[in-house]
Scaffold this active site. Sequence first.
Site, PDB file in Angstrom:
ATOM      1  N   THR A  63      12.254  17.223  -1.233  1.00  0.00           N
ATOM      2  CA  THR A  63      11.258  16.168   0.338  1.00  0.00           C
ATOM      3  C   THR A  63      12.782  14.706   0.310  1.00  0.00           C
ATOM      4  O   THR A  63      14.028  14.841  -0.291  1.00  0.00           O
ATOM      5  CB  THR A  63      10.770  15.533  -0.997  1.00  0.00           C
ATOM      6  N   GLU A 116       5.480  16.232  -3.869  1.00  0.00           N
ATOM      7  CA  GLU A 116       5.559  15.427  -5.495  1.00  0.00           C
ATOM      8  C   GLU A 116       4.129  16.419  -6.582  1.00  0.00           C
ATOM      9  O   GLU A 116       4.612  16.646  -7.106  1.00  0.00           O
ATOM     10  CB  GLU A 116       5.764  14.462  -5.627  1.00  0.00           C
ATOM     11  N   TRP A 151      -3.413  -6.248  -0.899  1.00  0.00           N
ATOM     12  CA  TRP A 151      -2.888  -5.699   0.039  1.00  0.00           C
ATOM     13  C   TRP A 151      -3.407  -5.432   0.983  1.00  0.00           C
ATOM     14  O   TRP A 151      -4.839  -5.804   1.241  1.00  0.00           O
ATOM     15  CB  TRP A 151      -2.715  -4.840  -0.300  1.00  0.00           C
ATOM     16  N   LYS A 190       1.640  -7.599   2.528  1.00  0.00           N
ATOM     17  CA  LYS A 190       1.336  -8.000   1.025  1.00  0.00           C
ATOM     18  C   LYS A 190       0.941  -9.559   0.681  1.00  0.00           C
ATOM     19  O   LYS A 190       1.719 -10.706   1.482  1.00  0.00           O
ATOM     20  CB  LYS A 190       2.338  -8.123   0.154  1.00  0.00           C
TER      21      LYS A 190
END
Lengths: 548, 548
Positions: free
Chosen positions: A187, A334, A450, A445
Site C-alpha cells: 500500500t 490493511e 476534532w 483539532k
Amino acid sequence: MAEQTLPAGECYDYPLLIKKLLGTALLYAADQEIVYRDRFRCSYRDLNRRIHRLAGGLSSLGVKEGDTVAVFDYDSNRFLECFFAIPMMGAVMQMVNWRLSAAQIEYTINHAEARVIIINGDFLPLLAQIRERLTWVEKIVVIVENEVPQECGLTIDAEYESLLAAAADTYNFPDLDENTKATTFYTTGTTGDPKGVHFSHRQLVLHTLSLAIALGSYETIGRFRSNDVYMPLTPMFHVHAWGLPYVATLLGTKQVYPGRYEPEMLLRLIVTEGVTASHCVPTILQMLVTSPAARQVDLSRWKVIIGGAKLSTGLAAAAQELGIVVYTGYGMSETCPVISLSTPKTTMLGRLNDDQLLNLVVKTGLPIPLVEFEVVDLDGTPLPHDGVSVGEVVFRAPWLTKDYFKSPAKTRELWRDGWLHSGDVGHIDADGYLQVTDRIKDVIKTGGEWISSLDLENCISRHPAVLEAAAIGVPDDKWGERPLLIVTLKPDQQSAVDSDGLREFMAEAARQGLIPRYAVPERILLVEQLPKTSVGKLNKRAMRKEFS
Amino acid sequence: MAEQTLPAGECYDYPLLIKKLLGTALLYAADQEIVYRDRFRCSYRDLNRRIHRLAGGLSSLGVKEGDTVAVFDYDSNRFLECFFAIPMMGAVMQMVNWRLSAAQIEYTINHAEARVIIINGDFLPLLAQIRERLTWVEKIVVIVENEVPQECGLTIDAEYESLLAAAADTYNFPDLDENTKATTFYTTGTTGDPKGVHFSHRQLVLHTLSLAIALGSYETIGRFRSNDVYMPLTPMFHVHAWGLPYVATLLGTKQVYPGRYEPEMLLRLIVTEGVTASHCVPTILQMLVTSPAARQVDLSRWKVIIGGAKLSTGLAAAAQELGIVVYTGYGMSETCPVISLSTPKTTMLGRLNDDQLLNLVVKTGLPIPLVEFEVVDLDGTPLPHDGVSVGEVVFRAPWLTKDYFKSPAKTRELWRDGWLHSGDVGHIDADGYLQVTDRIKDVIKTGGEWISSLDLENCISRHPAVLEAAAIGVPDDKWGERPLLIVTLKPDQQSAVDSDGLREFMAEAARQGLIPRYAVPERILLVEQLPKTSVGKLNKRAMRKEFS
C-alpha cells in the site's frame, strides 16, 4: 483420502484453509462457468484441474512452502487460479500493482523477497527495466496473450499455459497451519516507502464467510447470492479484488473476468454474460453511466458496490436512473479489505423514502458480521454514537493485517491499544452507521475535540448563496487550532450574504445539532477563488500556508 | 472499550467467541423481537441486557470460568439467554434432556460436574428424586412460571427473574481463548452410559457462519434470512436446537419460543407471530399436518427442516400440499449438529420436476460449507460417488466434538484415521448427495462389501405384489454374511409371484444398476407376517435369531 493419518482417538483439528472454500465450490457448482473476456471459458471442475496443474508447474520450478510468487496480470481466470493455487501450496501470492512506478514495483518485489514472477507479456518491458535489480527473483513465467516483445532481453523460464499442460492433474495440497501467510501486497501513501500488508488462510476464510453472510443472508438491497453473475471492476491486485473472487467461488456463481478495462468490452460482457454483481471505484462507474453505450443496454439487473473513494449522491442518483443498484463498501488495504457496507437494515426496508435511501447508500456503512468499529478521541476513548462526535476510526475484525511486513515502527502507529488505527476520521450515528469525513491529516483539532472539514463544508454548502467552501485548521494559542471557512459565492449572489451572515448560518446549524457548537468558526473568509491542485481538488496545503 | 490494553504494535488476535455473534445482532436488529408464547416479549436490546444481568446473577452465585451450569427448561427466551450468558462468562452450558430417566439425568449431571442448575419449576419433582446424589451441585436457580410444588424438599438459592433484577445492566464478558468449552450435553445410545459431547466457542461460531451461508447465500428452496420469523420445534436441549438460535440471533430475525409443545399453541403462534422458519422431527410435522386445525390456517409461508429421523416422501408430499416447504437436515449430537441439507443446488433449479424435487428433499443431503464427508469401506478407503457403493459415513468439519468427555475408549471408536466415524452407513451420488441407509449394526456385510438393508427393502417394495419386506444378514461360511429378504405379499396378490420370481426381479434391478450385483439375495422368504416390536417397528433382532 486423509492427507495425514491420525491415531485412533485423535480428532482432526480442522484448519481454516483456502482449499476448503474450493472444496465446497466444487460440490455446489462443478459445472458453473468461469469466463475470461471473449477468449476463454471453463467450468469450476476445469478451474480446479488448472489450479492443481498450476501448483504442479510452480513446484517443478522450485516453488515451495513459504516462497513468495509475484503476479502481474489483468483480471483473468489466470489470476483467479493464482488466488487459489499459490496459497494452497503453502506459498505466498504477491499481487503487484502494475500502475505503480517501476521504482516502486522494484522496491515491493525486493521487499517481499519474491522468488518467482508470473507476468502477462504486456508488462515485460516494465519488468525489463528493473529485472537486474530484483535480488530474490529466480524464475519468470510469462502469460502469452498478445504478441510478446522479442527484444525485452529477459530470461523466461516458462510459459503459463505450457507449464499447466506439462503438469499432473492432481497436486497434493498440504494441510497447513491456518495462520500460514497466504497473500501479500503493498500500500502506498503520499510519503515514505510502500508498506507490505499480508493475510493468512484463516483471515481470508473468515473474511469470505462474513462477507458472504453480509451480502446474502440479510434481506436488503443489492444482494449477491449463488444465482448472481460476478464481474470485478476493481483490479484483482487491489486487495484481492475486495475478496469477492473468494466469495463468488464459495457460492459457485458464474464469474466473468474482463481483462484490461475497456468500457465497450465491459458493457458487452455485462450484457452477453448476464453480469449482475460488480464493484468499482466511483470513476469507473461514472465512466460507464456517462458512456453513450450505457443508454443502449439494460443495466437494471446490475448491482454495484462502490468503494475506494466517496460515492456522491449525484453519481448514485445517475446510476439509479439506469436501474442500477449502488451502495458503498468501505475498507482499506490493511483490512483485507471489507469493514462495512452501506445497505439498509432489514428492519428499515419499506420505511425509507427515495431520498433517505439515497442518503444512506452514500454513507460509509454498517460493519459486516464480526467487525467492530469505534471512533475514538486522542486518548483512545470511544465517542458517543450521535452522528456528530468526530474521532479517529478504529477497527477490530478477524482479518486485519497483523503488521506491516518488516516495518515495526509503522506497525506501532497502526496497532495501538489493541485496535487498528485507520487514519480516517468520522462519526457513527445512533443506528450504527459510520460516516468517514476526513483523513486524519485534514481534520481540525481544537481544544481536544476534532472537527471534520467535510462536515463544515457540507453544512455551509446548504446556504443558497454559497458556491464552494473549504474548511481548514489555523493555529490558535488557546485551542491549538480553530476552524477557518473559506468560501466563494455564486455569481448572482455576491451581495446576498456577508461573512457575519454566514457565521450566523453556521451558529444556527449548531443550535439545531447539525454540527457541534465548538465547530462554529469565528472567521469565515469570502474569496473570489479557492486554490486548487492541478487535478482540480481543493489544495488545502496551499490554503493552510496562505491563511494561517 | 478494550477488554485488554495491548502495547503499540501488537495486533488484537481476534478470537471467535459467541459474544461476537451477539454484537453483530445488536447492530443489525436492536429493535427486533424475541417472543415467548403469549407470555413475554422483548427486543434484542433488552435480550442483551438480560444476558448481562444473567451473567451478573450467576457470578453472584459463585459461577466462574470453567464451571458447568446445567439448564432444564422448555424452549424459551430464558434458554436463549443461557445460550449466550453462560458461555460468554467462560462457563459451560449443559443442556439437560429432561425426557431421560431420572437415573440417566443424575449420571449426566454428575459426569459433567455441574455446579449450578437452572431449572423450570415444573421439573423440581424430577430434581428432588436425585438431588442428594448430585455430588457437584452447589446452587439451584428456579424458573417460576406455573405454581411450584411446595413439598419438593429442595433448597432453592435464587429465582431466575429476581436474580436478573438484582444484577447490574452490564457484565464485563472476558476475551476468552476461542477453544474454551462453551456447551455440553449427553447422547444416549441403546447400550452403555450416556456420552458427553462438547463444543467450543470457535466451533459454535464457525457452525453458525457456515449454516447461515448454507441457508441464505445459496439461491434454492426454503431459505432462512433476516426477514424470516424463527420458531424451533426441536427442543433447545437437543444439540442447541440444531444451532439455529445462534443463526437467528446473528441474522437478527424475530424469534418465537413456544415453551412446551402443544399443537394448538404451536399453530396459533405460527399464525399470530407470522412464523416462517422451523425445524423438527418427522413426528412433530406429522402431528401438525394431520391436526384438523392445520386445515384452518395458512401455512404457505412456512419452511421446515426435518431431521432426527428419515423424512418420508409421503409426509413431504402431505406438507407440500399445505404449501409448506420441507427438506432434510442431517447431523448428529457429535456434529454440533448440522452436516448436510437436502436442497437442490442453484444450478438444478428449474430443471427438476415435482417428483424429482420430492425425491431430492428426502435425501440426507449435500454438505454445508466447509463440511467434508465420505463413505468408506472397512479399511477406511473412500468408495466411489456412484449412488450405490455403501460404506460407513465419515466426516470432517470445524465443529465436530473433539472427544467424548472423560471417555477415551469411546473416543477411539469415534475418531479413526482423522475422520469422525458416524456409525451410519450410506452412499453418495454423482451430484455429491449423501443417502444414509442404515445404522452400521443393521448393515449386511458380505465379502468385504456392505449392503444396505434399506436399499434392498426399497428395491423389492417396487414389485407390485409386495406388501412389506425386511432385509437381514445371515451368516455364510464363504462371504461372512449374505442378505436374506423376508417378504409379505398383498392379500389379493398371494399367488401373483413366488420366491423365484422375486429373485429374478432383484436380479433385473442389479442389471439396471439400481443395486450392486452382489446384493441380489440367494434366498427370498415369503411369510405371513413380519416380526415387529411393541411400537410397530421391524424387529430385526428377532428375525436374525429366527432365520439365521
